[in-house]
Scaffold this motif. Structure first.
Motif, PDB file in Angstrom:
ATOM      1  N   HIS A   1      -2.923  -1.498   6.228  1.00  0.00           N
ATOM      2  CA  HIS A   1      -3.549  -1.657   4.924  1.00  0.00           C
ATOM      3  C   HIS A   1      -2.788  -2.664   4.302  1.00  0.00           C
ATOM      4  CE1 HIS A   1      -5.695   2.470   4.625  1.00  0.00           C
ATOM      5  NE2 HIS A   1      -6.069   1.872   5.698  1.00  0.00           N
TER       6      HIS A   1
ATOM      7  N   HIS B   1       0.608   5.812   0.508  1.00  0.00           N
ATOM      8  CA  HIS B   1      -0.350   6.873   0.519  1.00  0.00           C
ATOM      9  C   HIS B   1       0.483   8.095   0.317  1.00  0.00           C
ATOM     10  CE1 HIS B   1      -4.140   5.455   1.892  1.00  0.00           C
ATOM     11  NE2 HIS B   1      -3.817   4.430   2.134  1.00  0.00           N
TER      12      HIS B   1
ATOM     13  N   ASP C   1       1.009  -1.290   0.088  1.00  0.00           N
ATOM     14  CA  ASP C   1       0.043  -0.107   0.090  1.00  0.00           C
ATOM     15  C   ASP C   1       0.966   1.304  -0.020  1.00  0.00           C
ATOM     16  OD1 ASP C   1      -2.320   1.058  -0.197  1.00  0.00           O
ATOM     17  OD2 ASP C   1      -2.424   1.572   2.147  1.00  0.00           O
TER      18      ASP C   1
HETATM   19 MG    MG Z   1      -4.351   2.221   1.841  1.00  0.00          MG
END
Ligand code: MG
Length: 381
Positions: free
Chosen positions: A265, A233, A231
């Motif tokens: 995540h 961000h 993941d």
């Molecule tokens: Mg995420």
């Protein structure tokens, strides 16, 4: 392919010697009937109807605690009566595949199930795993012993696969008579029967010595599955960041729909990957307003609950956070403790690592933070 299962566990198992009925005995620390339920859930069963003796119905919940997608119903005095009770309890259309299984065969696997479903898909009315007879057969009549030909003889095992409507019709045709084998009913009705590869691991626990053999095989019947998650961000304005369930003061924040905890995540995706349950976006769509600002611990806990519902156990997890800042080292112990708490694992089976990319790439330029994770899950094969 969507399918249902009917597990017959109502027998007394008198040949197994003194003690509880065999489906209720322990095998490597779990009731024997639980082995089949876990394995069929892991193989993708949508619905399992367990047919138990009426005086045992109250014990099913304890034997199958934490598992989902099963129901129990009371069986009858004979196997055929129990299968009839199970068929009455099953839902679904006439074309729905249903696997009828004997709880005394605890080592059913996903490969067995896949072969049976493929046989139905190819047009069979019924299918069962079977092994050619390899031992020499003797017929004993009083004191007389003679050798019987074994050519063309096979040993049928369970689970056996049918279309629900076809099996119901076969039992309706049987009336009040008894059948020791469901496949035979479809044969008798002129249906097309396919034999799939049998397996010594599908042994039926019948005699006292079978249980000792099963204890030795129990370890081989579980496999370890691995999942991987990634993941990322983007960094934006803010005063802190959530990473692996721990809030860290920082001069920026990660931008995301939830709390943007990339560590949680990635780990959630790793666990979902290990059990073949899609990805975090399927379970918690970013388009759904209820997940706005959500604490991502709930996502991880959900994935862990799905593992438990399939009878699996998380063996270990390992998360790597990739960023130039903030420094992860000072928070690593708190992160491990938090992950261990969410997953109900000892800290020794939880790892959190961090690295930079030495100024290279989007993490190096501090445009965003990336996390990667792996998870190992032990469950029925
Ligand atoms: Mg995420």
């Amino acid at each position: 392919m969507s399918f249902s299962c009917l597990i017959v566990a109502a027998g007394q198992g008198l040949r197994a010697g003194p003690g509880a009925p065999k489906a209720w005995r322990d095998l490597a620390g779990r009731p024997i009937l639980r082995w089949s339920v876990e394995a069929l859930l892991a193989a993708g069963a949508d619905e399992i109807v367990l047919v138990a003796a009426p005086d045992r119905l109250g014990d099913v919940e304890g034997a199958l605690s934490g598992l989902t997608r099963w129901r129990a119903t009371a069986g009858g005095a004979t196997r055929s009566q129990s299968v009839r009770a199970g068929l009455a309890a099953l839902d679904g259309e006439a074309t729905r595949p249903v696997l009828v299984h004997d709880a005394a065969r605890p080592f059913v696997s996903g490969a067995h199930v896949a072969a049976l479903l493929a046989a139905l898909e190819a047009g069979a009315d019924a299918a069962a795993p079977a092994l050619p007879v390899s031992d020499t057969l003797k017929r004993v009549t009083g004191a007389r012993v003679e050798t019987a030909p074994r050519e063309g003889l096979w040993r049928a095992q369970t689970p056996q696969a049918f279309r629900l409507g076809r099996l119901r019709a076969a039992y309706a045709a049987l009336g009040e008579d008894e059948a020791t084998d469901d496949l035979a009913l479809v044969e008798r009705a002129g249906g097309r029967v396919t034999l799939t590869p049998g397996d010594p691991m599908l042994m039926k626990l019948t005699y006292p010595e079978d249980f000792a053999m099963a204890e030795r095989l129990a370890g081989a019947a579980r496999i370890t599955r691995t999942g991987f998650g990634v993941d990322a961000h983007r960094w934006g304005p803010g005063d802190g960041v959530w990473l692996c369930g721990v809030r860290i003061a920082h001069d920026r924040a990660l931008i995301g729909h939830s709390d943007a905890d990339a560590g949680l995540h990635a780990l959630t995706d790793a666990i979902l990957g290990a059990i073949g349950e899609g990805d975090i976006g399927q379970h918690f769509p970013p388009s759904d307003p209820q997940w706005r600002g959500a604490a991502s611990a709930a996502f991880l806990a959900h994935a862990a609950a799905l593992v438990a519902a399939k009878g699996g156990r998380i063996v270990n997890v390992d998360v790597t956070l990739i960023c130039e800042r903030p420094k992860v080292g000072p928070h690593r112990a708190a992160m491990r403790a938090r992950l261990a708490e969410i997953l109900a694992l000892p800290q020794g089976r939880v790892s959190v690592k961090a690295t930079t990319t030495e100024g290279m790439g989007f993490t190096g330029r501090e445009e965003g933070l990336m996390a990667q994770a792996v998870a190992a899950v032990e469950m029925a094969g």
